[in-house]
Design an enzyme around this catalytic site. Structure first.
Site, PDB file in Angstrom:
ATOM      1  N   TYR A  47      19.319  57.220 139.908  1.00  0.00           N
ATOM      2  CA  TYR A  47      19.934  57.150 138.578  1.00  0.00           C
ATOM      3  C   TYR A  47      21.411  57.572 138.545  1.00  0.00           C
ATOM      4  O   TYR A  47      22.054  57.495 137.510  1.00  0.00           O
ATOM      5  CB  TYR A  47      19.169  58.018 137.561  1.00  0.00           C
ATOM      6  CG  TYR A  47      17.758  57.577 137.268  1.00  0.00           C
ATOM      7  CD1 TYR A  47      17.238  56.391 137.781  1.00  0.00           C
ATOM      8  CD2 TYR A  47      16.919  58.363 136.481  1.00  0.00           C
ATOM      9  CE1 TYR A  47      15.933  56.002 137.524  1.00  0.00           C
ATOM     10  CE2 TYR A  47      15.615  57.968 136.215  1.00  0.00           C
ATOM     11  CZ  TYR A  47      15.132  56.793 136.733  1.00  0.00           C
ATOM     12  OH  TYR A  47      13.842  56.422 136.470  1.00  0.00           O
ATOM     13  N   ASN A 136       4.941  53.926 140.052  1.00  0.00           N
ATOM     14  CA  ASN A 136       4.753  52.486 140.228  1.00  0.00           C
ATOM     15  C   ASN A 136       3.653  52.156 141.224  1.00  0.00           C
ATOM     16  O   ASN A 136       3.688  51.106 141.867  1.00  0.00           O
ATOM     17  CB  ASN A 136       6.077  51.820 140.640  1.00  0.00           C
ATOM     18  CG  ASN A 136       7.128  51.940 139.567  1.00  0.00           C
ATOM     19  OD1 ASN A 136       6.958  51.437 138.473  1.00  0.00           O
ATOM     20  ND2 ASN A 136       8.215  52.662 139.865  1.00  0.00           N
TER      21      ASN A 136
HETATM   22  P1  NAP Z   1      12.453  53.690 126.659  1.00  0.00           P
HETATM   23  O1  NAP Z   1      12.319  55.157 126.690  1.00  0.00           O
HETATM   24  O2  NAP Z   1      11.245  52.871 126.410  1.00  0.00           O
HETATM   25  O3  NAP Z   1      13.539  53.246 125.566  1.00  0.00           O
HETATM   26  C1  NAP Z   1      14.806  53.832 125.507  1.00  0.00           C
HETATM   27  C2  NAP Z   1      15.547  53.227 124.310  1.00  0.00           C
HETATM   28  O4  NAP Z   1      14.911  53.635 123.090  1.00  0.00           O
HETATM   29  C3  NAP Z   1      16.983  53.706 124.233  1.00  0.00           C
HETATM   30  O5  NAP Z   1      17.753  52.613 123.818  1.00  0.00           O
HETATM   31  C4  NAP Z   1      16.952  54.773 123.126  1.00  0.00           C
HETATM   32  O6  NAP Z   1      18.161  54.836 122.398  1.00  0.00           O
HETATM   33  C5  NAP Z   1      15.871  54.240 122.235  1.00  0.00           C
HETATM   34  N1  NAP Z   1      15.188  55.306 121.489  1.00  0.00           N
HETATM   35  C6  NAP Z   1      14.748  56.508 121.953  1.00  0.00           C
HETATM   36  N2  NAP Z   1      14.132  57.214 120.989  1.00  0.00           N
HETATM   37  C7  NAP Z   1      14.197  56.452 119.858  1.00  0.00           C
HETATM   38  C8  NAP Z   1      13.766  56.641 118.534  1.00  0.00           C
HETATM   39  N3  NAP Z   1      13.113  57.730 118.148  1.00  0.00           N
HETATM   40  N4  NAP Z   1      14.016  55.632 117.623  1.00  0.00           N
HETATM   41  C9  NAP Z   1      14.648  54.511 117.997  1.00  0.00           C
HETATM   42  N5  NAP Z   1      15.081  54.275 119.265  1.00  0.00           N
HETATM   43  C10 NAP Z   1      14.864  55.236 120.175  1.00  0.00           C
HETATM   44  O7  NAP Z   1      13.129  53.124 127.988  1.00  0.00           O
HETATM   45  P2  NAP Z   1      13.461  53.601 129.477  1.00  0.00           P
HETATM   46  O8  NAP Z   1      14.763  54.320 129.542  1.00  0.00           O
HETATM   47  O9  NAP Z   1      13.288  52.386 130.320  1.00  0.00           O
HETATM   48  O10 NAP Z   1      12.273  54.598 129.890  1.00  0.00           O
HETATM   49  C11 NAP Z   1      12.305  55.988 129.702  1.00  0.00           C
HETATM   50  C12 NAP Z   1      12.489  56.741 131.008  1.00  0.00           C
HETATM   51  O11 NAP Z   1      11.452  56.429 131.941  1.00  0.00           O
HETATM   52  C13 NAP Z   1      13.767  56.389 131.783  1.00  0.00           C
HETATM   53  O12 NAP Z   1      14.920  56.909 131.172  1.00  0.00           O
HETATM   54  C14 NAP Z   1      13.439  56.957 133.125  1.00  0.00           C
HETATM   55  O13 NAP Z   1      13.609  58.378 133.123  1.00  0.00           O
HETATM   56  C15 NAP Z   1      11.970  56.570 133.257  1.00  0.00           C
HETATM   57  N6  NAP Z   1      11.782  55.299 134.003  1.00  0.00           N
HETATM   58  C16 NAP Z   1      11.171  55.344 135.211  1.00  0.00           C
HETATM   59  C17 NAP Z   1      10.984  54.183 135.961  1.00  0.00           C
HETATM   60  C18 NAP Z   1      10.290  54.262 137.299  1.00  0.00           C
HETATM   61  O14 NAP Z   1      10.367  53.275 138.064  1.00  0.00           O
HETATM   62  N7  NAP Z   1       9.634  55.362 137.607  1.00  0.00           N
HETATM   63  C19 NAP Z   1      11.421  52.938 135.453  1.00  0.00           C
HETATM   64  C20 NAP Z   1      12.037  52.905 134.196  1.00  0.00           C
HETATM   65  C21 NAP Z   1      12.196  54.081 133.477  1.00  0.00           C
HETATM   66  P3  NAP Z   1      19.266  55.996 122.568  1.00  0.00           P
HETATM   67  O15 NAP Z   1      19.503  56.191 124.058  1.00  0.00           O
HETATM   68  O16 NAP Z   1      20.433  55.440 121.829  1.00  0.00           O
HETATM   69  O17 NAP Z   1      18.758  57.255 121.946  1.00  0.00           O
END
Ligand code: NAP
Length: 277
Positions: A47, A136
């Protein structure tokens, strides 16, 4: 905060995702989140923000020991010596003596998982890592990894949100003392305009995003790690412990399959294993 409790471990049910949050913005997000009450932060070698995450933890008025900190070993670092040296690099960047959870970020087609887990077990013996897990991994990959590992695998971090069925893996995890950590729990924003989630939310004065997160954390053994960078979103996501869904609402959300585009996209990670996230 609520927790998933396992044999010798405890994980806060809500964590802060940090993918695509870097630099000073990430530092301030982590600091704010911890000061609002978050106690779980998710990062990864890939990241490009371990330094910022560490700085955020250092800046917050919260003891390091109170924070459940996860990082992940990237696919180019899965051979024995590379695990050891890359994790030392992670600790250095995070400026911590240990991480609470170290994950294999993606399964690798050529590096045997036993080799990677042996190195992680070594790091655990030396105290640099409190617990080990995977990310994953399908149910059968997790099962194979657990059979070969000298350490308990306490988590599988996978794509999980209302449009993605993980019931088979969830049952396996619940039966085997493994937490299922839901990444992209808001389907990267796709759930925000969901009609059913919105309607259910109105009953509780909550948003569709909060209902999606509540649906996840209300399941036994499930942890959610939404990424949020605005203080409003951080606060709203913590508020999912203020209400609960009925059994009928839980079941109806579990039946959602989402729009076609979302369904196709949510399958990508299992098809395209080289994406940098
Ligand atoms: P997510 O958490 O599903 O979505 C993030 C989005 O939702 C951002 O645009 C955020 O906006 C918005 N958001 C957050 N809270 C909100 C709320 N209460 N109301 C409206 N919008 C909201 O997506 P993600 O980043 O893909 O997944 C989360 C985490 O999982 C990642 O950051 C990472 O740490 C982890 N991850 C792991 C893997 C893996 O391979 N292990 C893959 C993908 C992700 P703002 O930022 O503007 O607040």
């Amino acid at each position: 905060m609520e927790y998933v409790d396992g044999d010798g471990w405890r994980m806060p049910k809500l964590g802060l995702g940090t993918w695509q949050n870097t630099g000073e913005r990430c530092v301030e997000t982590v600091r704010t989140a911890l000061e609002l009450g978050y106690r779980h932060v998710d990062t990864a070698q890939q990241y490009d923000n371990e330094r910022a995450v560490g700085e955020g933890i250092a800046r917050a008025d919260v003891d390091r020991e109170e924070v459940f900190l996860t990082t992940k070993v990237w696919r180019s670092n899965l051979e024995y010596e590379d695990v050891l040296s890359s994790v030392r690099g992670s600790l250095d960047r995070l400026d911590v003596e240990y991480v609470d959870l170290l994950l294999v970020h993606w399964p690798h087609p050529r590096v045997p998982v036993a080799e990677t887990l042996d190195a992680m077990a070594e790091l655990r013996r030396e105290g640099s890592v409190a617990h080990v897990g995977v990310s994953n991994f399908t149910r059968s990959q997790l099962d194979a990894a657990r059979r070969t590992a000298d350490v308990p695998l306490i988590a599988d971090q996978v794509l999980y949100h209302p449009y993605r069925d993980q019931s088979d893996l969830r049952r396996y995890c619940a039966a085997n003392d493994v937490a299922l950590t839901a990444y992209s729990p808001l389907a990267r924003g796709d759930v925000l305009s969901d009609e059913l989630l919105g309607r259910i939310g109105e009953r509780y004065g909550k948003t569709a995003a909060q209902v999606a997160l509540r649906w996840l954390v209300q399941q036994d053994g499930v942890v959610a790690i939404p990424k949020a960078s605005s203080p409003d979103h951080l606060q709203q996501n913590l508020a999912v412990f203020e209400f609960s869904l009925t059994d009928e609402e839980m079941a109806r959300i579990g039946d959602l399959r989402g729009p076609l585009g979302v369904r196709l996209r949510s399958r990508l990670p299992s098809l395209v294993r080289r994406l940098p996230f």
